[in-house]
Write an enzyme that holds these catalytic residues in place. Structure first.
Site, mmCIF file in Angstrom:
data_model
loop_
_atom_site.group_PDB
_atom_site.id
_atom_site.type_symbol
_atom_site.label_atom_id
_atom_site.label_comp_id
_atom_site.label_asym_id
_atom_site.label_seq_id
_atom_site.Cartn_x
_atom_site.Cartn_y
_atom_site.Cartn_z
ATOM 1 N N TYR A 142 0.850 -1.052 -0.123
ATOM 2 C CA TYR A 142 -0.160 -0.028 -0.029
ATOM 3 C C TYR A 142 0.959 1.230 0.013
ATOM 4 C CZ TYR A 142 -4.652 -2.070 0.757
ATOM 5 O OH TYR A 142 -5.824 -2.522 0.736
ATOM 6 N N LYS A 189 3.413 -14.818 3.233
ATOM 7 C CA LYS A 189 3.728 -15.732 2.224
ATOM 8 C C LYS A 189 5.274 -15.978 2.106
ATOM 9 C CE LYS A 189 2.518 -17.694 -1.914
ATOM 10 N NZ LYS A 189 1.795 -19.192 -1.798
ATOM 11 N N ASP A 221 -2.583 -18.485 1.152
ATOM 12 C CA ASP A 221 -3.545 -19.260 0.457
ATOM 13 C C ASP A 221 -3.940 -20.456 1.368
ATOM 14 O OD1 ASP A 221 -0.996 -20.341 0.743
ATOM 15 O OD2 ASP A 221 -0.931 -21.089 -1.484
ATOM 16 N N ASP A 245 -6.372 -7.016 4.180
ATOM 17 C CA ASP A 245 -7.819 -6.413 3.527
ATOM 18 C C ASP A 245 -8.604 -7.579 2.815
ATOM 19 O OD1 ASP A 245 -9.153 -4.615 2.398
ATOM 20 O OD2 ASP A 245 -8.078 -4.963 0.275
ATOM 21 N N ASP A 249 -12.051 -9.358 4.272
ATOM 22 C CA ASP A 249 -13.564 -9.405 3.403
ATOM 23 C C ASP A 249 -14.150 -10.748 3.352
ATOM 24 O OD1 ASP A 249 -13.246 -6.709 2.758
ATOM 25 O OD2 ASP A 249 -13.774 -7.168 0.594
HETATM 26 C C1 IPM Z 1 -10.597 -1.165 3.643
HETATM 27 C C2 IPM Z 1 -10.744 -0.747 2.291
HETATM 28 C C3 IPM Z 1 -9.463 0.303 1.787
HETATM 29 C C4 IPM Z 1 -8.245 -0.601 1.906
HETATM 30 C C5 IPM Z 1 -9.597 1.065 0.519
HETATM 31 C C6 IPM Z 1 -11.073 1.668 0.418
HETATM 32 C C7 IPM Z 1 -8.647 1.811 0.045
HETATM 33 O O1 IPM Z 1 -10.796 -1.705 1.343
HETATM 34 O O2 IPM Z 1 -10.464 -0.589 4.388
HETATM 35 O O3 IPM Z 1 -10.570 -2.529 3.631
HETATM 36 O O4 IPM Z 1 -8.075 -1.233 1.109
HETATM 37 O O5 IPM Z 1 -7.596 -0.683 2.819
HETATM 38 MN MN MN Z 2 -10.966 -3.707 2.096
#
Ligand code: IPM
Ligand code: MN
Length: 366
Positions: A142, A189, A221, A245, A249
């Site tokens: 990032y 990884k 993975d 990240d 999700d």
């Molecule tokens: C999160 C989001 C952010 C990230 C984006 C919006 C930059 O996906 O907070 O998880 O990737 O950190």
């Molecule tokens: Mn995210």
């Protein structure tokens, strides 16, 4: 207790959901005799439109003077399909994390029993899952060097970590594990990446200072697979920015919906609290977004930034009761949910807020 909270609604459903988070904080202030002073700042697409930059200096200055920040979301579809735009809403969020030194992103994954049927994963695999992610937030690909070369025909991003960055997040993860089931899974990884080999070596060193905590190392993975196969096998997970990240999700499905997951970003200074979901322009303005992630982020704010444990527990209990009474937003409704119990964003926020009043035995608002 008197505290200053800055709200950054941002883009898309950010405005709708932070309004509910704020409502709950106001209710807590009233019920428990605190004074919370609210202020607003601009960030993301909205800030670009108004000022040309995704995180104006004015916003940053406000944040630095706040006791806590409640953030909504940033993003706009116009940027998603045009990679050439140089100024992007997400840059505001990334800059804010970096400038405020928010290196640790806590993402608790816990399924409310009432939502067992809302997930696409089998209930017997889910029941009892309780994971606390520590996602490193100010390093990795990032923030590493990036660019183009060969006449714009090649692009690169650098995955980079320094020892001190891994150490400080690892300490936070191990300390948290000591108060939980005493297990840390570090995800990397290291079979391929040098930055992951450094990550693993540093975590192994830090682990020596926590002999009461079991540590395991897992490739990303394999971790992605195991999260769905056996989520109950995880307690605390510590990982880098990009892997965190993606994995969180994925893990949101363990909690039924992205709309349920709150997060806290902490580090050197003021804490920032935000849902893990994005701006969701497809449902913006329809009043159907799930505000529970923002409300649960408010609970994390009360707990972590203000040390108000009872108040935080009251918010969580209010959410639990709301779900127990059958109220749902669309994203967490299952086929058995009665039509009249499917609520819009604002009404859901009001129901939770009234539950808080009932818990502390005050008359409910009309
Ligand atoms: C999160 C989001 C952010 C990230 C984006 C919006 C930059 O996906 O907070 O998880 O990737 O950190
Ligand atoms: Mn995210």
């Amino acid at each position: 207790m008197k505290k200053k909270i800055t709200i950054l609604p941002g883009d898309g459903i950010g405005k709708e959901v932070t309004a509910c988070g704020k409502k709950v904080l106001e209710q807590i202030a009233e019920c428990f005799g605190h004074e919370f002073v609210f202020d607003y700042g601009q960030i993301g697409h909205e800030a670009i439109e108004a000022t040309g930059t995704p995180l104006p200096d004015e916003t940053l200055a406000k944040l630095k003077k706040s006791d806590a920040i409640l953030f909504g979301a940033v993003g706009h579809p116009k940027y998603d399909n045009d990679p050439t735009l140089p100024v992007r809403p997400e840059q505001g969020l990334l800059k804010m994390r970096k400038e405020l030194g928010l290196y640790a992103n806590l993402r608790p994954i816990k399924l409310f029993d009432e939502l067992l049927a809302a997930s696409s994963i089998k209930p017997e695999i889910l029941k009892g899952a309780d994971i606390l992610f520590f996602r490193e937030l100010t390093g990795d690909v990032y923030f590493g060097e990036r660019g183009r070369k060969n006449d714009n025909k090649t692009a690169y991003d650098t995955m980079i970590y320094s020892t001190y960055e891994v150490e400080r997040i690892a300490h936070k993860a191990f300390k948290a594990a000591q108060t939980r089931r005493k297990k840390v899974t570090s995800v990397d990884k290291a079979n391929v990446l040098e930055s992951s080999r450094l990550w693993r070596a540093v975590v192994q060193e830090v682990a020596k200072q926590y002999p009461d905590v079991t540590v395991e190392h897992m490739f990303v993975d394999a971790a992605a697979m195991k999260l769905i196969q056996n989520p109950k096998s995880f307690d605390v997970v510590v990982t880098g920015n990009l892997f965190g990240d993606i994995l969180t999700d994925e893990a949101s499905q363990i909690a039924g919906s992205m709309g349920m997951l709150a997060s806290a970003s902490v580090g050197d200074t003021v804490g920032l609290y935000e849902p893990i979901h994005g701006s969701a322009h497809d449902i913006t303005g329809k009043g159907i977004a799930n505000p529970l992630a923002s409300i649960l982020s408010a609970a994390l704010l009360l707990d972590i930034s203000f040390g108000l444990q009872e108040e935080a527990d009251t918010v969580i209990k209010a959410v639990e009761r709301t779900l127990k009474e059958g109220y749902r937003t669309r994203d967490i409704a299952d086929p058995s949910t009665a039509h009249e119990k499917i609520l819009g964003t604002e009404v859901m926020g009001n129901v939770v807020s009234n539950q808080i009043r009932m818990i502390v035995s005050l008359p409910v608002e009309k």
